[in-house]
Design a protein around this motif. Structure first.
Motif, short mmCIF file in Angstrom:
data_model
loop_
_atom_site.label_atom_id
_atom_site.label_comp_id
_atom_site.label_asym_id
_atom_site.label_seq_id
_atom_site.Cartn_x
_atom_site.Cartn_y
_atom_site.Cartn_z
N ARG A 39 23.49 -14.60 -46.62
CA ARG A 39 24.89 -14.30 -46.92
C ARG A 39 25.25 -12.93 -46.35
O ARG A 39 24.53 -11.96 -46.52
N VAL A 40 26.41 -12.90 -45.67
CA VAL A 40 26.98 -11.65 -45.17
C VAL A 40 28.40 -11.56 -45.72
O VAL A 40 29.21 -12.45 -45.48
N CYS A 41 28.69 -10.48 -46.47
CA CYS A 41 30.01 -10.33 -47.09
C CYS A 41 30.59 -8.98 -46.69
O CYS A 41 30.02 -7.93 -47.00
N LEU A 42 31.72 -9.02 -46.02
CA LEU A 42 32.42 -7.81 -45.57
C LEU A 42 33.70 -7.65 -46.36
O LEU A 42 34.49 -8.59 -46.49
N THR A 43 33.92 -6.45 -46.90
CA THR A 43 35.15 -6.13 -47.63
C THR A 43 35.80 -4.92 -46.98
O THR A 43 35.18 -3.86 -46.86
N LEU A 44 37.07 -5.09 -46.56
CA LEU A 44 37.80 -4.02 -45.90
C LEU A 44 39.11 -3.76 -46.63
O LEU A 44 39.83 -4.70 -46.97
N PRO A 45 39.43 -2.48 -46.88
CA PRO A 45 40.74 -2.18 -47.47
C PRO A 45 41.84 -2.41 -46.45
O PRO A 45 41.69 -2.09 -45.26
N THR A 46 42.97 -2.94 -46.90
CA THR A 46 44.08 -3.21 -45.98
C THR A 46 45.37 -2.53 -46.41
O THR A 46 46.30 -2.46 -45.63
N ALA A 47 45.42 -2.01 -47.65
CA ALA A 47 46.67 -1.42 -48.14
C ALA A 47 46.71 0.08 -47.95
O ALA A 47 47.70 0.72 -48.21
N VAL A 48 45.60 0.69 -47.46
CA VAL A 48 45.56 2.13 -47.24
C VAL A 48 45.32 2.39 -45.79
O VAL A 48 44.90 1.51 -45.04
N ARG A 49 45.56 3.61 -45.38
CA ARG A 49 45.38 3.98 -43.98
C ARG A 49 43.91 4.02 -43.67
O ARG A 49 43.15 4.73 -44.31
N THR A 50 43.47 3.30 -42.65
CA THR A 50 42.06 3.22 -42.32
C THR A 50 41.63 4.46 -41.56
O THR A 50 42.44 5.15 -40.98
N ALA A 51 40.32 4.73 -41.59
CA ALA A 51 39.78 5.93 -40.94
C ALA A 51 40.03 5.87 -39.46
O ALA A 51 39.82 4.87 -38.82
N GLY A 52 40.47 6.99 -38.93
CA GLY A 52 40.68 7.10 -37.50
C GLY A 52 41.93 6.45 -37.02
O GLY A 52 42.19 6.36 -35.81
N LYS A 53 42.80 5.94 -37.91
CA LYS A 53 44.02 5.24 -37.48
C LYS A 53 45.21 6.11 -37.74
O LYS A 53 45.23 6.89 -38.66
#
Length: 413
Positions: free
Chosen positions: A399-413
């Motif tokens: 199992r590979v599970c990736l969780t990414l925040p989408t409501a905040v400004r991402t690093a380097g963006k």
């Protein structure tokens, strides 16, 4: 040219020598005709010798400032005691006092200031001047010289500190540049690893299949060759896009280089944008053609996300499915893309139908993994403020599970 460079490097030495000679010459010339009616005698041979002793040591004032001051002040006092005109040699001791205040601590500078004041009072007493005026001059003039030297010392310290800070800033800038270069190298390595590993794994598997069934099942062989063609075409497209980013600057327009490595395809058609979640279905199709059944499921309401977030999710799915091809074929794989209110969760699982041989065997023609794929996935997740959970499942498989925040400004963006 070499002697000019050496002269510039030692400019302080010859500049002090010039000052000492100039003070001496001026004092000798002025001392020939003392002030009329003052009672001071004109300089003779002894007076000239004392004048040289007062001013000549200034040539080494930076090396031994206290010694130079004491020598100059003592010679000046002796010069006054022999009834020579004090004014002609007053500049040398004051300049030596300035040097002591500029190069030595406060206590020696104050002591030298008092000594100059005493000699000044002695000169006034020898001239028979009014005591209050002489004392005022003895207090003010040496104090001004000392204060000027202290100000020069403070300014020099500030200049040295500024030079240190400038050098430190240069070192930090060089370190930042090296870190930026290293980070860019790691980023390019991750991209190359993901692109090459996935597409070459599919091509390898399909090539082995085509060779195996070339005579017995021509249609299957043709399908495998068609998959190889499509996969290689897509891989070349992504590699060209990466080369375009490397060969053009941020201010350059879309490239149209005739060798096909610029920013446009043959015929001037621009390359497709960076892969994102919308292209996972195409990737799943290639993996299915490689013998791994893939089920793709979307949860929540799909919405546009930042390009970097979509690329990160796409690459993690790509690497996870590539590992299934390498280590778990023909296990079934499931990809779940879940759109949450403030995060994106991507899960890739397989049912582990290789009977526990994931770490012990590999499909034919597919080399074992170097382990860089897992490192790359974790770095991608960390770059965008997400987390990556990787490990075996309790009921078998991986199992590979990736969780990414989408409501905040991402690093380097």
């Amino acid at each position: 040219m070499r002697w000019i460079k050496r002269l510039i490097e030692r400019r302080d030495v010859w500049l002090d020598a010039v000052i000492a000679v100039a003070f001496t010459v001026v004092a000798v010339l002025l001392g020939r005709e003392p002030e009329r009616g003052s009672g001071w005698q004109a300089q003779d041979g002894l007076g000239v010798a004392l004048t040289c002793l007062v001013n000549a040591p200034l040539a080494v004032r930076r090396r031994v400032p206290l010694t130079v001051f004491l020598t100059s002040a003592a010679a000046w006092a002796l010069f006054i005691g022999l009834d020579y005109w004090p004014v002609v040699n007053s500049v040398g001791p004051f300049f030596a006092l300035y040097t002591v205040a500029a190069l030595r601590p406060l206590c020696p500078a104050l002591a030298c200031t008092v000594l100059v004041g005493v000699v000044w009072v002695f000169a006034g007493w020898r001239a028979g001047q009014a005591t209050p005026a002489v004392i005022a001059q003895a207090a003010v003039f040496p104090a001004v010289g000392c204060r000027a030297g202290i100000a020069a010392r403070i300014s020099a310290r500030r200049a040295d500190r500024l030079a240190e800070l400038t050098e430190q800033l240069r070192r930090e800038q060089r370190d930042r540049m090296r870190r930026a270069v290293a980070e860019e190298q790691r980023r390019i390595a991750r991209e190359l690893h993901d692109v090459v590993a996935h597409h070459m794994s599919v091509i390898n598997v399909q090539g082995g299949l085509a060779r195996y069934v070339f005579d017995s099942e021509p249609e299957t062989a043709r399908t495998a060759l068609r998959t190889i063609s499509e996969t290689s075409q897509e891989g070349l497209g992504e590699l060209r896009r990466m080369l375009t980013l490397l060969r053009t600057g941020p201010d350059d327009g879309a490239g149209t280089e005739p060798d096909g490595l610029g920013g446009a395809e043959a015929g001037g058609t621009p390359y497709a944008p960076m892969p994102g979640l919308s292209r996972i279905e195409d990737m799943a199709g290639r993996v299915r053609a490689a013998g791994v059944p893939v089920t793709l499921r979307t949860e929540g309401t799909p919405r546009p996300l930042a390009p970097g977030v979509e690329l990160c999710a796409y690459r993690v799915v790509q690497e996870a499915l590539t590992n299934v091809i390498k280590h778990a074929r023909p296990a079934d794989a499931t990809v779940v893309v879940a759109y949450g209110a403030r995060e994106l969760t991507v899960t890739v699982t397989d049912d582990g139908r290789d009977d526990g041989r994931r770490e012990r065997s590999h499909p034919a023609n597919v080399p074992p993994s170097s382990g860089h794929g897992l490192i790359g996935m974790r770095e991608r997740a960390r770059l965008y403020g997400g987390t990556l959970d990787v490990g075996p499942r309790a009921d078998g498989g991986f199992r590979v599970c990736l969780t990414l925040p989408t409501a905040v400004r991402t690093a380097g963006k």
